[in-house]
Design an enzyme around this catalytic site. Structure first.
Site, short mmCIF file in Angstrom:
data_model
loop_
_atom_site.label_atom_id
_atom_site.label_comp_id
_atom_site.label_asym_id
_atom_site.label_seq_id
_atom_site.Cartn_x
_atom_site.Cartn_y
_atom_site.Cartn_z
N GLU A 17 -37.46 125.65 107.68
CA GLU A 17 -38.42 124.68 107.14
C GLU A 17 -39.61 125.37 106.44
O GLU A 17 -40.65 124.75 106.23
CB GLU A 17 -38.92 123.76 108.24
CG GLU A 17 -37.84 122.79 108.70
CD GLU A 17 -38.20 122.11 110.00
OE1 GLU A 17 -38.27 122.82 111.02
OE2 GLU A 17 -38.42 120.89 109.99
N SER A 148 -35.75 118.85 110.30
CA SER A 148 -35.44 118.38 108.94
C SER A 148 -33.98 117.96 108.77
O SER A 148 -33.43 118.01 107.68
CB SER A 148 -35.78 119.45 107.89
OG SER A 148 -37.18 119.67 107.87
N TYR A 214 -36.68 114.48 101.90
CA TYR A 214 -37.49 115.24 100.95
C TYR A 214 -37.17 115.02 99.48
O TYR A 214 -37.93 115.42 98.62
CB TYR A 214 -37.37 116.74 101.24
CG TYR A 214 -37.76 117.09 102.66
CD1 TYR A 214 -39.07 116.86 103.11
CD2 TYR A 214 -36.84 117.62 103.54
CE1 TYR A 214 -39.43 117.16 104.41
CE2 TYR A 214 -37.20 117.93 104.85
CZ TYR A 214 -38.49 117.70 105.27
OH TYR A 214 -38.85 118.00 106.55
N ARG A 253 -45.36 113.91 116.78
CA ARG A 253 -44.68 112.73 116.22
C ARG A 253 -43.38 112.53 116.97
O ARG A 253 -42.56 113.43 117.06
CB ARG A 253 -44.37 112.96 114.74
CG ARG A 253 -44.65 111.76 113.85
CD ARG A 253 -44.02 111.98 112.49
NE ARG A 253 -42.58 112.06 112.62
CZ ARG A 253 -41.81 112.98 112.00
NH1 ARG A 253 -42.31 113.87 111.21
NH2 ARG A 253 -40.51 112.97 112.19
N ASP A 255 -39.85 110.65 117.25
CA ASP A 255 -38.85 109.88 116.50
C ASP A 255 -38.09 109.01 117.48
O ASP A 255 -37.67 109.49 118.55
CB ASP A 255 -37.89 110.82 115.77
CG ASP A 255 -38.58 111.58 114.64
OD1 ASP A 255 -39.65 111.13 114.19
OD2 ASP A 255 -38.04 112.62 114.20
N GLU A 268 -36.66 112.64 119.59
CA GLU A 268 -37.26 113.97 119.71
C GLU A 268 -38.77 113.88 119.56
O GLU A 268 -39.31 112.88 119.09
CB GLU A 268 -36.71 114.90 118.63
CG GLU A 268 -37.01 114.40 117.22
CD GLU A 268 -37.13 115.50 116.17
OE1 GLU A 268 -37.15 116.69 116.53
OE2 GLU A 268 -37.24 115.16 114.99
N ASN A 270 -41.80 116.10 117.68
CA ASN A 270 -42.20 117.18 116.78
C ASN A 270 -43.63 117.56 117.13
O ASN A 270 -44.52 116.71 117.09
CB ASN A 270 -42.16 116.70 115.32
CG ASN A 270 -40.77 116.21 114.93
OD1 ASN A 270 -39.87 117.01 114.73
ND2 ASN A 270 -40.59 114.90 114.86
N GLY A 274 -44.78 117.37 109.70
CA GLY A 274 -45.10 117.60 108.29
C GLY A 274 -46.49 117.09 107.94
O GLY A 274 -46.96 116.10 108.48
N1 LIG Z 1 -28.05 109.67 118.14
C1 LIG Z 1 -28.31 109.33 116.88
N2 LIG Z 1 -27.76 108.22 116.33
C2 LIG Z 1 -27.99 107.88 115.05
N3 LIG Z 1 -28.79 108.58 114.22
C3 LIG Z 1 -29.38 109.70 114.70
C4 LIG Z 1 -29.18 110.13 116.05
N4 LIG Z 1 -29.88 111.27 116.24
C5 LIG Z 1 -30.48 111.52 115.07
N5 LIG Z 1 -30.19 110.59 114.14
C6 LIG Z 1 -30.65 110.58 112.74
O1 LIG Z 1 -30.85 111.92 112.34
C7 LIG Z 1 -32.22 112.16 111.98
C8 LIG Z 1 -32.70 113.52 112.46
O2 LIG Z 1 -32.56 113.60 113.86
P1 LIG Z 1 -33.67 114.18 114.81
O3 LIG Z 1 -33.12 114.18 116.18
O4 LIG Z 1 -34.95 113.47 114.59
O5 LIG Z 1 -33.75 115.71 114.33
P2 LIG Z 1 -34.70 116.50 113.29
O6 LIG Z 1 -35.41 117.50 114.14
O7 LIG Z 1 -33.77 117.16 112.34
O8 LIG Z 1 -35.61 115.49 112.64
C9 LIG Z 1 -32.97 111.02 112.62
O9 LIG Z 1 -34.16 110.79 111.91
C10 LIG Z 1 -31.97 109.88 112.55
O10 LIG Z 1 -31.93 109.30 111.24
MG LIG Z 2 -36.70 114.03 113.52
#
Ligand SMILES: Nc1ncnc2c1ncn2[C@@H]1O[C@H](COP(=O)(O)OP(=O)(O)O)[C@@H](O)[C@H]1O
Ligand SMILES: [Mg+2]
Length: 304
Positions: A17, A148, A214, A253, A255, A268, A270, A274
């Site tokens: 990143e 990301s 992005y 943040r 998610d 998760e 963060n 960003g």
């Molecule tokens: N279990 C899941 N089911 C559906 N979509 C998911 C799931 N886990 C992640 N995502 C999708 O993938 C994206 C990135 O996942 P995330 O766990 O937030 O990792 P990163 O650290 O890459 O942001 C999320 O914003 C969501 O759109």
């Molecule tokens: Mg994420």
């Protein structure tokens, strides 16, 4: 006239990143200058650069850390700055390390009864014996310590599982196979002890992938997020609980997704989100009445 406090902005780094971090950091440099600080711009390639910079004069009052991903967001930088006795923004080394690893994060949340989707962990060593037919599809395959959306794959059947796992394992030595959540996606920015207004993310892509984050102009960001005030407060409270469960502080943040039945699932945390002027934390702050410059100023005040 009183001398302006000196703040050093760490950006760049060696993680995937890096480019995003350079952009986030450039925005923070400008914001801090606008807010009246004297700013040292510290673009770095890795942590050894940090050692040299910290020992040069002038010594900053605070390091504003905008290094995303491994090396900067995972406790290594935090440990280094502790040793060098330089104060820094954001979570300490333990919370940073825990939050960087999505498997460890989920273990903690599950142990505390916080909702996060079921998962398997697969390592290089267990790959050969992992039973792809025992999995309930669809699933999301993700490296444990990326960001990301890098190295992530939605897998719909056992046929594509080995290939997804093999690819994800090129990004980390352990990966998650997480139950797919069918629903709406939100993010909750946290500033100090408060959750900011939530943002709903909408993308026509299969998920919020790198392109949607992005590059695409089809991604929609809704803030206010469209939930009832009551529902939003409940998710904000959950996000704060999840944040504190990991021992995080100052900012971050979370998610989160909400499935068709209305059940929230934490994805998760963060700990160095960003910070470009298009990023999500600044967007949420704006909805709360804080400009970008006021946001970075708050982060400095919360950290010194
Ligand atoms: N279990 C899941 N089911 C559906 N979509 C998911 C799931 N886990 C992640 N995502 C999708 O993938 C994206 C990135 O996942 P995330 O766990 O937030 O990792 P990163 O650290 O890459 O942001 C999320 O914003 C969501 O759109
Ligand atoms: Mg994420």
């Amino acid at each position: 006239m009183q001398k302006k406090p000196i703040i050093a902005v760490l950006r760049g780094g060696s993680a995937n990143e890096r480019e995003i971090s350079l952009r986030s950091g450039a925005a923070v440099v400008e914001g801090l200058q606008q807010a009246g600080y004297e700013v040292l711009d510290w673009p770095v390639d890795g942590l050894t650069d940090v050692i040299a910079l910290v020992q040069q004069a002038p010594r900053p009052l605070l390091v504003f850390n905008v290094l995303h991903g491994r090396g900067g967001e995972d406790g290594q930088l935090q440990a280094l700055l502790e040793v060098l006795k330089v104060p820094y923004t954001g979570s300490g080394l333990l919370a940073s390390a825990l939050s960087m690893d999505k498997v460890v994060t989920k273990r903690i949340w599950q142990a505390m009864g916080l909702p996060t989707a079921d998962y398997y962990q697969v390592t290089q060593a267990s790959l050969a014996t992992f039973d792809v037919d025992a999995v309930r599809y669809p699933v999301m395959v993700k490296p444990a310590r990326e960001g990301s959306s890098i190295g992530m794959f939605k897998v719909d059947s056992a046929d594509n599982m080995q290939s997804a796992l093999t690819q994800a394992l090129t990004f980390d030595d352990h990966v998650l196979v997480e139950s797919w959540i069918d629903g709406a996606e939100y993010t909750v920015a946290i500033l100090g002890d408060q959750a900011l207004p939530m943002i709903r993310l909408k993308t026509p892509n299969v998920f919020y992938d790198y392109e949607a984050k992005y590059q695409a102009n089809t991604t929609e960001y809704l803030c206010p997020c469209g939930l009832s005030a009551e529902a939003e407060e409940a998710i904000q409270a959950l996000a704060l609980e999840a944040f504190h469960a990991l021992g995080a502080k100052t900012w971050g943040r979370i998610d989160v997704m909400i499935d068709q039945q209305g059940q929230p699932w934490l994805l998760e945390l963060n700990t160095v989100p960003g910070m470009t002027d298009h990023s999500l934390v600044p967007m949420a702050a704006k909805q709360a009445g804080l400009s970008f410059d006021q946001l970075v100023d708050r982060l400095v005040q919360l950290s010194i």
